[in-house]
Each structure stands twice: as C-alpha cells, then as structure tokens.
Design an enzyme around this catalytic site. Sequence first.
Site, PDB file in Angstrom:
ATOM      1  N   GLY A 156      17.504 -12.611 -22.478  1.00 53.93           N
ATOM      2  CA  GLY A 156      17.159 -11.308 -23.029  1.00 53.93           C
ATOM      3  C   GLY A 156      15.682 -10.991 -22.954  1.00 53.93           C
ATOM      4  O   GLY A 156      15.195 -10.105 -23.665  1.00 53.93           O
ATOM      5  N   GLY A 157      14.953 -11.711 -22.078  1.00 54.71           N
ATOM      6  CA  GLY A 157      13.551 -11.396 -21.862  1.00 54.71           C
ATOM      7  C   GLY A 157      12.663 -11.593 -23.061  1.00 54.71           C
ATOM      8  O   GLY A 157      11.590 -10.993 -23.161  1.00 54.71           O
ATOM      9  N   SER A 244      18.372 -17.341 -17.993  1.00 54.79           N
ATOM     10  CA  SER A 244      17.208 -16.464 -17.927  1.00 54.79           C
ATOM     11  C   SER A 244      16.078 -17.056 -18.779  1.00 54.79           C
ATOM     12  O   SER A 244      15.674 -18.194 -18.545  1.00 54.79           O
ATOM     13  CB  SER A 244      17.599 -15.052 -18.345  1.00 54.79           C
ATOM     14  OG  SER A 244      16.616 -14.120 -18.002  1.00 54.79           O
TER      15      SER A 244
END
Length: 615
Positions: A156-157, A244
Amino acid sequence: MASNLSIGRQPLVFLSIATLVVLIAMLLNSTSLYPFTLFSNQLSYPYPKVTNSHTGVTYRGINVNGIEHFQNIFYAEDTSGANRFAPPVPYTPPRGTTVDATAAGAWCPQFVGGAPLPFTSPITNVSEHCLSLRIARSSATSASANLPVLVYIHGGGNALGSASDQLYQPDGLVSQAASDGQPVIYVGINYRLGIFGYATNKALVATKQANAGLRDQRAALEWIRDNIGAFGGDPGNIIAVGQSVGAMSIGLHLISYSGTKGVPFQKAMIMSGASGTNFNIMSDLVAGNTATVARSVGCTQNPDSQATVDCLRKVPLETLMNSSVDLARRTRPPFGELAFYPSYDGDFIPDRPSVLLRKGAFVKGIPLRGSWTTNDGAWYAQPTINDDASVLASFQTFILGLSQASLDRILALYPVSDFTHLVRPDEPATAQYYRAAQINRDLWFTCPVIDFTWQYTRFGGSKNVRLYDMDQTKFGPIFKYMGVPQWRVSHLSDVPYFFNEDVAAGGDNSPPQRALSALLSGSAAAFAHTGNPTTSRGKTLRDWPVAYPDQSRQALSQVYPDSFNVYVVGGPEGNGPATVSSRGAASSAREQALAREKLIERCGFINSILAEIGV
C-alpha cells in the site's frame, strides 16, 4: 485515548489515468454496480477460545466454514498522544482477561473514503489504537500442533492498507494448506502508515524514534514469536511474507542494525519488492514533508526540534491525518505512495541497504522466495504517452537523483521498438506506454528483487533462494470494466493466488484460476514446512529450481549475476522453470519470452546506479 474516525471524504482529482482508477473504484463500491458478488460465509458456534498459559489471557474468536479467526489482537498500546511517532510499547492484557477477538478493529490512520481499487475494501474506520493482529487457523488445530506461521505484511505504498482488507482474506490459504497435508497458522499485521509511521526530523532521529512503522512490524513479529504457541504455531518457524512495500520492509528488516540484532522470523517471501524499492532513503524528502505538514497544522517551531515533535503530538488525529494525506496525494498522486517512507536514521537503518548488502552486514540463514509480476509497472504511466520525455516522467516523480547520463542509458536499454509487439487494437495504449511500464517494473520491483537475492546469496545469506515470475491475473475482467485493460498482469496480481481467494467485483474466479491458486498457495505452505516451494501434490511446481545454483567462488565473485533460474507461474507457456542467461540461446519458448525482457543487461545497469536511485 485515540478516537475512531469514520469520515466520508471526496478524493482529490488528478489529470491522469489515476483519476479514472479512483473514480471508477468509488463507483464500483456501489454494490448495485458490481457485475458479480461473492457469497457470504457461514458462522459456526460455539465461539472458539484460545488461552495463553503464560499470560493467562483468553482470546475468543469465530469459526467461519471451518476456519477459526481471531481479530483485533493488540500487540502494542494506543499510539496517540505521547506515543505518537514513538516506538511501539508492547501490550499484554491483565491476567484473566478474555479478549473479544470476533471482529476486525480499526485501520491505522490513512485516507478515509471509497476503496482504492474495486477489489479492495472501503476505508471507513481508523484510529491510532490500531497496532493489532488477525490470526487464522484450521478449526482442527490443537495448541500442541507446532505449525509453521505465515505472517503477512501488507503493501500500500506506506500510505494505505490493513490486515483486514478483503484482498487479504486467509481462509483459502489456510484451507488449502490443510487439504495438502501441510497446515499453517496465518497472521496479518497492522502497522502505522504515512506521517504516523514515518515522520522524521533531527529530534526523532536523535532519540531513535524514526521509522516507527518498521519498529511496529518488528514488535508484531516479536509478539508472534512469544505468543503464537498458544494458537498451535511454532515460534521457531515463522515465515515473513510481504508484498510491495511489505516485501520492501522485509528486506529492510534483514539489513536492520547491520544484521547485529537478528530478526524474529526464520524464512521470508518477498513479492514485488525488496529493500531496493525504498528509493531516496538518504534524502531529506520525508523530513521536508514532515516539516511541511507541521507548518500546515500550526506547528511553526524549528522543524528539526523536539518542540515540533511535541506540537505534532497534540494535533487532533483528524487534522494531522487530513493534512498529511492531502500533501501525500498532491505530491504522489493518486494514492500518496512513498511520500512518507523508511529513511536513514543511523539506528534501525544504519546505511544505504545496497551498501550493507555488499558488506554482508545483514541477518544470515534465512531461506528466501522472491517474485515479481509480468506487468508490475503498469500503473505508473498514462496509456497515450508517445514520447521519451513522458517515459522518463513516469518514474521521475519517485526517483529523484538520476543523472542525465543514466536517463539516456535507460532509454537506450529499452528501445521503443522492443515494445511495439505488445500493442493491441483493443487496448488504449501505445508502445511508449508499454516501454514506460517495463522500465517502472524493473526499477521498482524486478531489479531490486534480483539484486537483493543475488547479494544475499553472494555474501553468505542463504543458498536456498528461489524466484518466480507471475504471468497470470484474476483482475482482467475488472481492468476491462474500468477501461484499463492494458494493465494486464499488474502489480497485486499474485496476491489472490497466494491467498487462494476469489476476487470481488467481478474478478476471474474460473476453475482454471482456482486450480492455479491452489497450486501457488499450496507452494507457500510447502515452503513454510520444508523450505522447498514444491507442493505436496507436486504435479506442476515440482521442478522449481534454486535461483543461483552455481555457488563457486568464481560465480559469487561477480557483482551482478550473468544467469539465474526463475519459475514462471501461468502465462501462454504454462507453469515451469526457465533460465535467464547472458550465455547461449534460450532453449524453450518460455525462455525466449524472458530473453526479450533483457533482464541481465537491464538489471545489471539499474543495479549499478543504486547510489543515484538512493537505495
């Protein structure tokens, strides 16, 4: 006490493809517009209970179709007030407490509103009292089962996400593992995001309070190590899994404290990310963003002072959250990714990760499984771009330090002629778009995973390192419905296969996709049990090779590998191993397809300019 917020807000509008993503995602979260819906699960009673004999605490969960769920289990105290930005304070309820773990708790502070993507959850309930876990296990699990523990760190960055998001439902993973005869315990982690997790200034660095989000993750892993035995888990076989920035975080844990303090896990799976995904780690970008937000909420003292930290700790949650989210989304549209992120603090992160890797200054002995997806960079460019400047602009928002010589070399390594074959008449995308997408994929995900796993192997981390390239997605129908079919096998594509879950909002949940899910999910459980990703059924994934089989001194003396093995999951040639090499011709259609990506040459250059990239 921290307040819980349930706020309906309109997202900012951006003149890019990102606008389409956000607006359609919001529309799709109207259930009347979903082309498909998923069936609800059935609860079973009575409520399952687990008692930790060491702490005297009992956890009451729920049973859903034979999977027991225990949610909103706090591993650390409320992070509001004096605890804001501070390292997490471990929490254990008083002896004799029965914890109601039947429902999900609040998400950590972030943008509140519609779902970021149609297949993710709307964000409606946030609180600074959010450092919690969700645990899932088969209902047949006993306290003495001593099962491997898969611990998931969401992506989710560093701006979005929660262990409770519908994209991360563990039921299919747990069920598949049990049916394969390799049962596991699943744990999902919530950790602080945005300015709450990664605010920094000189005062926070001096008091070792920077990078709170990473410190949260470590505290959660330590809680799991110390308490998971009560749920039937093996504290000596914890597998950290991240996608991620979750994968990026695992890489940072392995180099944390130069490897001197170990890590509370024994194996790791890094999906579409590694420490090299954390760009500009030595820059003052996060400190500058922290100072900008401080001024916007009335904290006008010297931005590097303790007085600024004290002031920010008194700002109401909603005020600080809204200001920081607005800045993040304005500077890093559409979701605010990496406006706040882990940065050098001389403590948890003592140097650039690439430097520490090349010194062997990391935790050793951790078997690794790394991966990327075929179109991991698909989100980062507009489909109609048609010139070199637009290609460069697609990643220069995030990577700040590249020289003109490096930019020119990147363009030369990715000639537009290499991407004309990807253009399709039914997709609104140019060859330059696919060029930009591939460059972004390699800069963000593929080359960092290759560099991390190669340097980890090279400097004595582990010989047991395996790679896979995900070339299948369940999101295809959704992307067509959204008007972005060119995303194809985008970022996040392997997540539903790992979880062995159907995708909401009209995903491809066909029998072939479910069969592939069972195999990839089963391979994760197999890796947890044995360190080998071959499933117990072993029909399709049995030939998964180690990535770097040549362990000779000559091979390991190379700064960058001239060959490696990768397992391709899905795609036109089907599942199977392939060798990527600068030596000799590709011997199969699968290898020929990989050869067109020129990973040895391209990643060799990208991984030679890591000082410019700032990792």
